[in-house]
Structure formats: C-alpha cells, structure tokens
Design an enzyme around this catalytic site. Structure first.
Site: not given
Ligand code: PAF
Length: 277
Positions: A142, A32-33, A182, A57, A148, A30, A26, A171
């Site tokens: 992650g 982690g991504h 966040r 979501q 999730q 950072h 989304m 991370v």
């Molecule tokens: O973890 C996230 O950033 C979101 O839940 C995802 C997996 C991209 C779905 O919108």
C-alpha cells in the site's frame, strides 16, 4: 483457505501454487488490506497473505506489544476475498539470534528513517525473507507507507530479486483519513478530528502543483497549519516517491509526505502533487 505456520509447510504448500501474488501484512485487516488482496487475486493465479507482526521493525518505545492482533477475524476477511493461504509464523520460526539484516541505503534515509532508527532494516529483512520463503511472482504493498514502498523497490532492484512490486493507492475513510491498523487506537471523535491531517496535506499538494506555490512555502504552510490544529509534527516534505529525495520543482513522481503525533498515536500519510495539464 489454509493457514500455515512453519517455513517448511509454506514451502510444501508453495509447490502446488502457480503465479503467486503475495500480500505481506502484520494483520488487523481493514479495507486497505482487502484492496491489496483483491488486486492480488485479480492479477495472480493464487494469493498468499503473510500475517506476521515483525518484531525487528519496531523500536524499543514502539507499540509492538499492543499492536492489534485478531487472527481469527483476519482469516475470515481474507477468505471472503479469495485468499488461498495465510502464512502466519511465530517470531522464533522467522528469526535465529543473531541474524543477518538487510540495510537499504538511500531510500531508507530521512523521514521515517530518522524517527524510527532500524525500522527499515527490519522491514527489508522480513520482506526479503518472505520473498525467499514464498517465492511470489508479484507482491502488493500500500502506498500509504510511501517510504516503505521506495525501500522495497530499491531492495528488489539492488539485490536482483525476481519479484514484481505492485504499489496500490491508499484507501481512505469517507472523510479522507487514510486507513491504518493504528487508527484503532483513536476514538471515533479523534478519528474525525484527524481527518484534517489529510485535508491539510492535500491542500498543500494542490497549492504546489496547480497554483505554482514554491515547494518550501507550501511545506511551511502545511507544517504551521498542522501545528495550529494541535498536531505534533515529525516532518512534512515533498519528495520524489521513488528515491525519497526532496523535490525542488514538482513533477509526476512528487508526493507530499508527513508524519504527526496526535493523542499519542503516530499517523503518516502522503498524496501525489497534481500537475497543471
Ligand atoms: O506494511 C506492513 O504491514 C509491514 O511493514 C510489512 C511490509 C508487512 C513488513 O512487516
């Protein structure tokens, strides 16, 4: 790096890519991504990152409108780790109204499922759509969002989706706070204080796994300690990371999971329960 905004463009682009590793995000990247992207780079022929703040979501009182958005910076960061394509559609491109929802029973129940009704329907629906649009060989998520991960793995299994799900360890900042988009809502001092959240969870996990403290006692201790430190606790539990069912005796799949609210910000985290050798 190419940025594409429509499903048609993405499908056209996909035809030129081999063995795609997808990192669904989304945005507000950072470290982690970036770690997910690096892993995808290492294990795939090409890397696609989806960047979509998925409205379905978020609940009515969630932070959809204030969720950090910084596409230009995200694109630079993605390029620096070798991402080939960013898929950044608009909500209108992704959703018609009314639309079909994916509802995962089992792993989506309890914990985040209780505190964020409908959240996992939104996650499962968008992830399945992304899989159908991008057709990756593997997708990288992650472990910070443990439930999730369980929901997506169950969906892939239940619906026979031909995508390999790769789960990557969280991370953390040097002092231990799990990286999260966040965290931007907290000041430096608040972030520093919030590190005790991860410290408490880690101690409880060690106590149950290495010192043989019964799970219910370790969980009770963690909850009380978090409350004493001024956090509002939504839940603390030890669960089987694949099914999200409560653990009774720790095994190699057991993790401690928790969600708290601190200074109006909701934080989640989890740790494996280490076992005596
Ligand atoms: O973890 C996230 O950033 C979101 O839940 C995802 C997996 C991209 C779905 O919108």
């Amino acid at each position: 790096l190419k940025i594409v905004r429509t499903i048609e463009e993405m499908r056209a682009e996909r035809r030129h890519l081999k063995k795609v590793g997808l990192v669904p995000t989304m945005g507000a990247f950072h470290e982690g991504h970036l770690e997910l992207m690096r892993q995808a780079r290492e294990k795939s022929g090409s890397v696609v990152v989806s960047l979509f703040v998925n409205p379905t979501q978020f609940g009515p009182s969630d932070d959809f409108h204030k969720y950090p958005r910084q596409e230009a910076r995200d694109a630079e960061m993605a390029e620096s780790v070798g991402v080939d394509v960013i898929f950044a559609p608009s909500p209108e491109e992704m959703y018609q109204r009314p639309h079909t929802k994916v509802c995962v029973e089992g792993a989506a129940e309890g914990y985040e499922g209780d505190f964020r009704p409908g959240h996992f329907d939104g996650v499962a629906t968008v992830v399945l759509k992304l899989f159908d649009i991008i057709q990756p060989t593997s997708a990288f998520f992650g472990l910070k969002d443990l439930q999730q991960c369980a929901v997506i793995r169950q969906m892939v299994r239940d619906l026979n989706v031909p995508v390999r799900v790769e789960l990557i360890e969280t991370v953390r900042e040097t002092k231990g706070l799990a990286l999260s988009s966040r965290n931007k809502y907290l000041t430096t001092d608040q972030r520093s204080y919030a590190t005790s959240f991860s410290e408490v969870l880690k101690s409880a996990a060690q106590s149950a796994g290495l010192r043989g403290t019964p799970i219910h006692e370790a969980v009770h201790w963690a909850k009380s300690d978090l409350i004493r430190r001024g956090f509002e606790v939504d839940y603390v539990a030890m669960v089987d990371a694949e099914t999200m069912r409560p653990s009774v005796i720790p095994d190699e799949k057991t993790r401690i999971v928790a969600a708290i609210r601190y200074e109006g910000v909701r934080l989640i985290d989890n740790f494996p329960v280490p076992l005596k050798k």
